[in-house]
Design a protein around this motif. Structure first.
Motif, short mmCIF file in Angstrom:
data_model
loop_
_atom_site.label_atom_id
_atom_site.label_comp_id
_atom_site.label_asym_id
_atom_site.label_seq_id
_atom_site.Cartn_x
_atom_site.Cartn_y
_atom_site.Cartn_z
N SER A 192 56.04 44.99 57.03
CA SER A 192 55.12 45.25 57.50
C SER A 192 54.25 46.51 57.07
O SER A 192 54.82 47.61 57.37
N SER A 237 51.42 48.01 58.35
CA SER A 237 51.12 48.95 59.32
C SER A 237 52.19 49.46 60.08
O SER A 237 52.10 50.70 60.42
N GLN A 238 53.33 48.85 60.01
CA GLN A 238 54.64 49.47 60.64
C GLN A 238 55.20 50.57 59.79
O GLN A 238 55.61 51.57 60.23
N THR A 297 55.91 46.38 51.05
CA THR A 297 55.89 45.61 52.41
C THR A 297 55.53 44.19 52.26
O THR A 297 55.50 43.44 53.17
#
Ligand SMILES: [Zn+2]
Ligand SMILES: [Zn+2]
Length: 209
Positions: A165, A167-168, A159
């Motif tokens: 990302s 968190s995504q 990421t």
């Protein structure tokens, strides 16, 4: 539906071809960027390529889209949020596509979560799974789940590239892929295969939201 798999180049990029030989139609997932075996295969393949799907925009997966399209036809499909990798020469170069004199292929179809692509007896369902890239997708054609660089055997995609990302990615894996019922064979964008049941039980990303 018949599956053919090719592992190519030093990055062990996985290319997949799904075929319905009776209907004479096929779908290509991620042609890769150095893949002589793919061209040998397509030259003798009895099926016509209907869709050329990129699991995401990185050049190691998309580099040969333009050449495949020119020689064998098919509609280039990519998620809307990764289309810029193919439409922007700069983005394409930045992610390795230009190293070997490759060129981007403009998308014909922009994909979205929940879309279905059909070719003969093959039906692929699109899951938008951002995190590795903004427009990364996974594709389900039971008993297979093509996971691109979102999910690997005992691992997940990086990421730390621009547009990535963590968190995504956690959400994509734990909620989107975690919500898929039943077991499927996980066919990732690189290296070894796995199963959804194994990853749900062992991959820590399935546990974290
Ligand atoms: Zn990638
Ligand atoms: Zn990759």
């Amino acid at each position: 539906m018949k599956l053919h798999h090719i592992s190519s180049s030093m990055m062990f990029v996985n290319t997949y071809i799904l075929m319905d030989e009776k209907a004479g139609e096929a779908v290509l997932i991620d042609p890769g960027f150095i893949n002589p075996e793919l061209f040998q295969f397509l030259e003798q393949c009895p099926c016509k390529l209907k869709y050329l799907i990129a699991t995401h925009g990185h050049g190691d997966h998309t580099g040969l889209l333009a050449e495949v399209k020119d020689r064998f036809g098919g509609l280039v499909c990519i998620h809307e949020d990764d289309a810029h990798f193919l439409t922007s020469e700069m983005a394409f170069r930045q992610f390795g596509g230009a190293n070997l004199g490759l060129r981007p292929a403009a998308p014909d179809i922009l994909l979205h979560h929940g879309d279905k692509l059909t070719a003969g007896d093959i039906t692929l369902t699109v899951y938008h799974t951002p995190g590795h890239t903004p427009g990364g997708i996974c594709l389900e054609a039971a008993p297979y789940l093509f996971t691109g660089d979102t999910l690997f055997h005992d691992d997940v995609g990086r990421t730390d590239f621009p547009g990535g990302s963590a968190s995504q990615l956690r959400h994509s894996i734990s909620v989107v892929l975690g919500g898929i019922e039943g077991d499927l064979q996980v066919l990732p964008g690189h290296e070894e295969f796995s199963t959804l049941a194994y990853e749900k039980a062992n991959n820590p990303y399935f546990k974290a939201v």
